[in-house]
Write an enzyme that holds these catalytic residues in place. Sequence first.
Site, short mmCIF file in Angstrom:
data_model
loop_
_atom_site.label_atom_id
_atom_site.label_comp_id
_atom_site.label_asym_id
_atom_site.label_seq_id
_atom_site.Cartn_x
_atom_site.Cartn_y
_atom_site.Cartn_z
N CYS A 86 31.75 -13.47 -14.85
CA CYS A 86 30.42 -12.86 -14.91
C CYS A 86 30.16 -12.29 -16.31
CB CYS A 86 30.30 -11.74 -13.86
SG CYS A 86 28.74 -10.82 -14.00
N CYS A 95 29.53 -8.26 -16.41
CA CYS A 95 30.58 -7.29 -16.09
C CYS A 95 31.11 -6.67 -17.39
CB CYS A 95 31.72 -7.97 -15.33
SG CYS A 95 31.41 -8.11 -13.54
N HIS A 151 30.05 -4.98 -10.19
CA HIS A 151 29.50 -6.29 -9.84
C HIS A 151 28.85 -6.31 -8.46
CE1 HIS A 151 29.37 -10.68 -10.46
NE2 HIS A 151 29.61 -10.79 -9.16
N ASN A 182 14.68 -10.29 -10.21
CA ASN A 182 14.82 -11.37 -9.23
C ASN A 182 16.10 -11.11 -8.47
OD1 ASN A 182 12.58 -12.63 -10.42
ND2 ASN A 182 13.87 -13.72 -11.88
N HIS A 242 25.36 -10.29 -10.68
CA HIS A 242 25.56 -8.90 -11.11
C HIS A 242 24.20 -8.17 -11.10
CE1 HIS A 242 28.30 -6.11 -13.39
NE2 HIS A 242 27.13 -5.51 -13.53
N HIS A 287 21.03 -6.68 -11.95
CA HIS A 287 20.31 -6.57 -13.22
C HIS A 287 18.83 -6.95 -13.02
CE1 HIS A 287 20.80 -10.95 -13.08
NE2 HIS A 287 19.91 -11.06 -14.05
N GLN A 291 15.09 -7.77 -15.63
CA GLN A 291 14.70 -8.31 -16.94
C GLN A 291 13.40 -7.68 -17.40
OE1 GLN A 291 15.27 -12.66 -17.54
NE2 GLN A 291 15.65 -12.72 -15.34
#
Lengths: 124, 303
Positions: free
Chosen positions: B32, B35, B79, B119, B130, B132, B134
Site C-alpha cells: 500500500c 501506509c 490501513h 471515493n 487505505h 483517503h 482527494q
Amino acid sequence: MTSNQDGKTLSQRARNTAGELYGTVCVARQVKEDGRALILYTHTMDIRDDGQETEEQEDEEKETEEQEEQETEEQKQEEQKQEEHNDDDGSTDSDGGDGDHENAAAERTEAASIEDTADKAERR
Amino acid sequence: VSELRFNELRGEQVDYAVHRQERTFLPTRAHCPLCPTKPGGPPTEIPLASFQIAVFDNLFPAFTAPHGAAEVVVYSDRHEDAFGTLSASRAEDLMWVWRHRYRELGARADIEYVLIFENRGVEVGVTLHHPHGQIYGYPFLPPVPALELAADERLGGCAPCILLERERREGRRVVYENDAVTVYLPYAARWPYEAHVTLREHRPSLLDCQPVELRLLAEGLQALARGYDALFERPFPYVMALHQAPTDGRGQGHLHAELYPPLRTAHKLKYLAGSEQGAGTFICDTLPEESAVALREAIARVA
C-alpha cells in the site's frame, strides 16, 4: 521520499519544520525528493467556538500562571537569601534558565498563534 | 500533463490525463503506497514510521499547476481505518485540513473551483483501500457547481438554504440533526440512499464556519457514514463531494456535502445506464422517503 528522514518523532518534526498552527492542527511542510509537496498535519489542541482555548486549557494556563507566580515569589526569596549569602562568601549563581517558564511562554505564544491564524484573517 | 478538450455537444470540458492509466491499482496491503514506511521497507508516499493526516501532490494527477491541482488526503496511518471509524478528534482535525487546503488552493490564480471528495469502495472505482480522499483544483468552474449557482438564480436566493428549509419543514426525509448540521435525503434524490449534509447557517465555504460548526460537520458526516455501514451491515460504498463557493469569485454557494452511494440493496448496484447516460434522466427504484426511514433507523442504531 522526503528530504528529511531521521529518527525524530512526527510531532517533533512537525514543530521543528514549520510550527504553523491552524485551528486544531499543526502544519509541517516538506518536499519529496521528486519535488512533490508533502504536508503533515498533527493534532495540537482543542479550541472553543470563538477560536479561543477551551476552559480546560484556560484552567491549565491559570494553574501555570499561579505556579509561575508562586515560583517567582520563591525565586525572589531564594535570590534574597542568595544575596545575603553572597554578601557572606562572594559567590554567584549562573543558572541560565528555567525550562518550565520557557514552556509556559511557548504555550501562550502557541495559543495566540491559533487565535490569529485560525479564525480572524482569512475570510475572502 | 493533461489536456482539456471542450465537448461542444454537451457544453462541457473533458480532461484527458492519459498517464493515469498507469496508476497503482488495488495493491496488496503489504504494498500500500499510503501506509507509513516500514523500517527497512520500500518507501511509500509518506516516508515516516507514523503520521496523523498527510496531504501530498497526486503522483498521477488529473490537473497540475499552472492549470489546476490534484492532491491526496490520507486520513490515518492505519490501513484498516475508514472515515466513519476515525476518532471524533481526528475527524475534526480533518475538517481543518480540508479548510486549509481550500484556502491555499482557492487563493491560486489558476484554480477556479476546489472540490474535496472521497471515493469509497471498489464499486465507485477506488484503486487504493487505505482511508483517503482527494482534492481537485479545477482551472474552470465545473458543470455541477455551475448548476447550483443557476439554481440560486432560479429560486431567487440561496438554493441549499431554501431546500433545507423545505426539507426541515416536511421532515420526512431528514435522517439526522445536531446543533449545526442537518442530514437529509433530497426530495428528488438521484441515488437510492443519496444524502446531503448541510450547514443550517448560510456558510459559503469551510472558511466561513465557526470552529464549533466544523466539529459538528465532522460529527454529522461520521454519523451518516456509520449509519450507511449499519444499513446493510457491510462497508457502504459512496462518493462524497463537498460543495463550496467557487474560488474565482463567481457566486456564493452554500457549504454542503453530497453523498452518492451506488447500492440499492445490500448486494445490488444502481447503474448509470441508457436513460441516465443517454438522456440524463435518472430512473429510481425507491422513494427517498422510504430510504430515509431505513437510514434514519440505521443511524440511530449506531449513535
